[in-house]
Each structure stands twice: as structure tokens, then as C-alpha cells.
Design a protein around this motif. Sequence first.
Motif, PDB file in Angstrom:
ATOM      1  N   UNK A  82       6.812 -30.125  28.867  1.00  0.00           N
ATOM      2  CA  UNK A  82       6.985 -30.864  30.109  1.00  0.00           C
ATOM      3  C   UNK A  82       7.719 -32.168  29.766  1.00  0.00           C
ATOM      4  N   UNK A  83       8.909 -32.403  30.343  1.00  0.00           N
ATOM      5  CA  UNK A  83       9.687 -33.592  29.967  1.00  0.00           C
ATOM      6  C   UNK A  83       8.940 -34.907  30.190  1.00  0.00           C
ATOM      7  N   UNK A  84       7.988 -34.912  31.121  1.00  0.00           N
ATOM      8  CA  UNK A  84       7.230 -36.144  31.389  1.00  0.00           C
ATOM      9  C   UNK A  84       6.162 -36.412  30.325  1.00  0.00           C
ATOM     10  N   UNK A  85       5.840 -35.357  29.553  1.00  0.00           N
ATOM     11  CA  UNK A  85       4.747 -35.487  28.583  1.00  0.00           C
ATOM     12  C   UNK A  85       5.248 -35.009  27.210  1.00  0.00           C
ATOM     13  N   UNK A  86       6.017 -35.845  26.537  1.00  0.00           N
ATOM     14  CA  UNK A  86       6.542 -35.395  25.242  1.00  0.00           C
ATOM     15  C   UNK A  86       5.432 -35.233  24.210  1.00  0.00           C
ATOM     16  N   UNK A  87       5.499 -34.138  23.444  1.00  0.00           N
ATOM     17  CA  UNK A  87       4.529 -33.875  22.381  1.00  0.00           C
ATOM     18  C   UNK A  87       5.310 -33.564  21.106  1.00  0.00           C
ATOM     19  N   UNK A  88       4.661 -33.471  19.985  1.00  0.00           N
ATOM     20  CA  UNK A  88       5.415 -33.193  18.768  1.00  0.00           C
ATOM     21  C   UNK A  88       4.592 -32.531  17.695  1.00  0.00           C
ATOM     22  N   UNK A  89       5.136 -31.482  17.094  1.00  0.00           N
ATOM     23  CA  UNK A  89       4.456 -30.805  15.979  1.00  0.00           C
ATOM     24  C   UNK A  89       4.192 -31.809  14.851  1.00  0.00           C
ATOM     25  N   UNK A  90       2.993 -31.751  14.285  1.00  0.00           N
ATOM     26  CA  UNK A  90       2.678 -32.632  13.162  1.00  0.00           C
ATOM     27  C   UNK A  90       2.225 -34.013  13.584  1.00  0.00           C
ATOM     28  N   UNK A  91       2.017 -34.206  14.886  1.00  0.00           N
ATOM     29  CA  UNK A  91       1.511 -35.503  15.355  1.00  0.00           C
ATOM     30  C   UNK A  91       0.180 -35.292  16.093  1.00  0.00           C
ATOM     31  N   UNK A  92      -0.520 -36.392  16.287  1.00  0.00           N
ATOM     32  CA  UNK A  92      -1.826 -36.331  16.949  1.00  0.00           C
ATOM     33  C   UNK A  92      -1.644 -36.695  18.424  1.00  0.00           C
ATOM     34  N   UNK A  93      -2.464 -36.108  19.274  1.00  0.00           N
ATOM     35  CA  UNK A  93      -2.345 -36.370  20.711  1.00  0.00           C
ATOM     36  C   UNK A  93      -3.721 -36.353  21.356  1.00  0.00           C
ATOM     37  N   UNK A  94      -3.772 -36.907  22.542  1.00  0.00           N
ATOM     38  CA  UNK A  94      -5.038 -36.876  23.291  1.00  0.00           C
ATOM     39  C   UNK A  94      -4.738 -37.189  24.755  1.00  0.00           C
ATOM     40  N   UNK A  95      -5.798 -37.205  25.550  1.00  0.00           N
ATOM     41  CA  UNK A  95      -5.667 -37.508  26.979  1.00  0.00           C
ATOM     42  C   UNK A  95      -4.924 -38.829  27.159  1.00  0.00           C
ATOM     43  N   UNK A  96      -3.895 -38.799  28.012  1.00  0.00           N
ATOM     44  CA  UNK A  96      -3.130 -40.022  28.271  1.00  0.00           C
ATOM     45  C   UNK A  96      -3.567 -40.665  29.587  1.00  0.00           C
TER      46      UNK A  96
END
Lengths: 238, 393
Positions: free
Chosen positions: A162-176
Amino acid sequence: MSEVNNQRRAFLKTSLGAAAVAIAPGMLLFDMAHGSTEPVSGKVRWGMLIDTNQCKPGCDECVTACNTENGLSGGKLPTDSQWIRKIEIKDISTGRQSSLPMMCQHCEHPPCVDVCPTAASFKRADGIVLVDKHRCIGCRYCMMACPYKARSFVHEPLHDQNPDVPRGKGTVESCTLCVHRIDEGLQPACATSCPNKAILFGDLNDPNSPIAQKLRTVASTQVRADLKLNTGIRYQGL
Amino acid sequence: MATLSALHTKNKLFYLLLALGGLMVLAGLYAVHMMEEHGHIISGMNNQIVWGLPHVFAIFLIVAASGVLNVASIGSVFGKTIYKARAPLASLLSVAMLAGGLTVLMLDLGRPDRIIVAATNFNITSVFAWNIVLYSGMFSLVAVYLWTMMEQCMNCWTKPAGFAVFAWRFILTTGTGLIFAFLLARQAYGSALLPPMFIVLSFAWGLAVFHVVQAVIYAWNEKVLDPTILQRKKNLLGIFVLGSLYMVATYHFTNLYFANRVEFEHFILFDGGLFPNLFWWGYVFFGNLIPLALIYLPGLGQTRCVMAASMAVVLGAFVFLYVFIIGGQAFPLSIFPGFEVSSTFADGQINEYHPSVYEFLVGIMGLAIAFMITTVSVRVLNFMPQDKHYIAD
């Protein structure tokens, strides 16, 4: 001579017109992509009050809405990202059961921000805790430090984001906290999707906001309040 | 002629060892490439066990790198002659193991290509960021220390450099312990005992590694270590092993005293399946009691016994770190104390971890890097301890 000059003028006019036509959409898109240039206000502190009495066991509408909004797979493998999850809890001494959604608690003193070596984990002025995907080196120290297991590590290459929610392999993420929606004046997807209106979203700092008014009138708790992190997510009925 | 042929054989053996080390590094790099290509999905790590086998290897190497400097400190700071003769070798081992450990840590990152980001964006509140400074400082200080020892005209600076290294290594191991001590919410960690515990563990692990390497170098050069020197060093290892056992016991006893950690202690010491077995048999029995017997039992304590004891201490160290790092994460995080919990994200469950061959290769690469740096350096420079006839200090 005059004929030659006219041709040159016509050529210059056409060129300028063509250049303007070529550049204008790009400029427009750049403006749109860039969004608002105004900084977020530190006077605001976004938060939620979750009424566990209204949260039904087995219902996971908020989880589905989060996955759809943020382009998550919805997989339940130990390597899949889960930004929000439903937890069923049972008081060992009384046997009382409750169901509640658990996600990043958007702490005022977030341990993930303290431990992040590159300052990729950060807290916005309005209290939303985020990860800068360009700065995260994937050390996972924040996952070790989070008392709520709110963070996930992207274990695989991603497609169709989703262009509004960029994510990336090898990185950490959580609820924004659905920051992209908040910046447009909308509410987080989980809050709007809850069929029982168990999630009340708003500005904790505004005494007139519905969430602040309700917090004044009902008993609410912070999960692991003993850690004194002053979470932005509060629970009612626990 | 016989001597010449023996030299040829040794030469060949040296290159064979080097090739073996190189192959192990290549295998590790292949594993890194695969993890870069496919992501950490091909490792056994997941969202519950976020640190795995590479961290066991890396932390062992970093802690032992600090501990091995104890040999140098006893020489330079406390002026003990037999240790002074071993300070260059100890410093070399320290640099080699630090290089190996840091390579593993760096290449296990989700984004190892962003290492420059780590170097240029510094979060002052992060103990990880402090450690980046501590590790690079350690490299530089030990390099200077080695220079003052190996360059005759710089010898007058050896003592101050030795003092600086002595202080720095304490701070460095404190930093390593703090990585876990600052994890306030996890029952396994979040204890102020961890930094001193890691310091004492580093003494034993570093000295054990030193003994093994020293024995190999003496055997390679067909020399015999003075039995009196061996006697002193083996006694020191015994004291360090006892010290580390004491610290580990204290850590578990204090945890057992806190009601909110009793459940975790039961898990790790008694009913946690693999982990209690590893802890009691692998760490306590094999990594501590066996070495102590080999060192102190009458009739034992010869070169081979000390070598075997040292190897058992090193193996015990790996087992300890496996239980500490993996076991600590396998126990469910207590988010709702006093409640039974369940979810799709393994809340309330014992977390599973099955290390993959890729992780193992990345970890082994760290050992191979340390091995190669040591082997080449010992060959091209004079790191052989030069003992005068032993006189008690």
C-alpha cells in the motif's frame, strides 16, 4: 528577417507551452505525495480507550481492518507480521474472562525508542510511536525491549504494498495508529471497523474530546502500568 | 633433511588450515547472501525468538575477547612477569575474536547494507549505540597497546596503554551485560546482576580460549610450557570458573526470590524441556564441574587436563548463552500478570525455535574469522610467549 523572428517566437512559445504541460502534472503529483508540510502539533496526544466489555470474544474485525488498511498478509505464522491481535484473557483467581485487542501502546516513554541504536524508532510530537523504515537496520533490539510484543520483523520480501504504508524486508514495524489516516483527519481503521464501538479514538490532551471526557468518568487502566510508560492506549473493564 | 621435510609438512599444514578457515568464511558469506535474498524467513528466528544462534556465537566471541585481555592486564597492570610475556598473544586473540563477533552481529542484521546508518545516526539513550563506540574504541586501544609492546622504542608506554585497555574492557563487558539488563519487561533479563556476571564469565571464557590457543602454539613450535607456569594459570582458570558459577547461581537465586520471576526460574531450571537439561548437564556439569575436577583433583591438572578443562569451559559457555538467550525468549512475556492468556501471536505459549543451517554457518563464520586472523598473525609476527626461567613474582 521579420519572418525568421516570427518563426523563432512561435517556436519558443510552443516549447514553453510543452514544457509547462510536461512539468505541471509532476509538480502536482509531488505536492500531493509530499502532503502537508506543517509539523504535527505537540499539543495533541492521540490515544484510544478500549472498552473490553464491548469487545466480543472471537470477533476480529479490527484485525482484518488493520490488515486491509496496511497491506498486511493476515498470516498467523510466527514469522508473519501482526500489528494488532486479539488476546483472550482469564483471571486465574476469579475465572473472569475478557477479550481485547493488543497493539503498540504508543507509550509516552517508549522502551523501543530508548534502545534503538539509530533512532529509527521515534515518537512523533503527537505521541504516535513509529519506525523510520529508511533508518531501521533490523537489529530487533526494540522487539526485545517492547513489553507488549507489539512489534514484528519483516522476514520476507514484500510485494504489492500500500503506497500510503511503506514497509520493508529486514526492518521492524508495528501499529502506526494509522498515522496516514490521522493526518487526513480520519480515525484509525480498527476504531472505525469495530461493530460494537469498543474502540474510542481521540486526543487525550483535549479536555473536551469524547475520549478525555470518558476517561474522566469511567475506570480505566494501562497494561503493565507498573512500568510507568504512560501508554496512549487505555483499557476499560479489565 | 628431516628437518627440512618437517618444515615443508608444517608449511602445507598451515595453508591447509588457512584454506579450511577460508572455506568456513565463504560458507558463512553464502548463508548471509541467502538471508539477504530470501529474508530471515530461512533462519529459525521469528517474531518471538528474535535473537538466535548468530547471537550466541557473537556474544561468546565478544565476551571472550574482553576476558582474554585479563592475561594482558595481569601482566601490564599488576606486573606479573609470566603474564607480561603473554600479553601480545592475548591482545591478538582479543582483536581476532572481537572482529569475528562483530562480523556475525553485523551480518545478521535485517539490513546489513545500512551499517553506515548505524555509524552515522547515534541514539544517545541506546546501549547498542554505546556498544558501537565501545567496540571500535576497544579495537583502537588494543592496537595501540600491541604497538607499544611490539615496538621497542614504545615500550615505555605499555603500562599506560595496558591501564587504558584494562579499564576499557571492563566498561565494554558492562555494556554487553547492560544490553540484557536494560530489558525491563522480560523476566529472564532486566537484572543489575547481569553486567558483573558477564564480566566474571568473560574472565573464565577468555582464559579458557587463551589456554587452548597457547597449547596449540606450543605444540606447533615443538616447545613445552614450564609446568610451574601451567600450574599458576590452571589455578587461575579454576578460580574464574568458581567465580562465574557463583555469579550465575546468585542470578538464579535472586530471581527465585522475586515472586514474578519464580515461574521463569522453574521453566529454565526444572520444567522447560531442553533448557534445564542444557543448563544442568551442559553448563553446570560439563562446563563447570568437569573442568574443576580436571584442574583440582589430585593426580590430574597436567597439560592435557588443563586443555580439556579449557575446552569444556568454552563448550559450557556456548550452552550457557544458548539457555540464556534462547531460553530467555522462549518463556512467554508476561503482559497480563495473574491472567491466563492466548492469542494468534503466541501469547502465553512457550515459544519454539529450530535453528537453521544458515544461522549456524553465520555463527561459525565468526569463529573462522577469529581463527584466520590468529593463525596468520602468529605466523608472520612474533606472538610466541618468551619465558625466562620462572621466578616467582
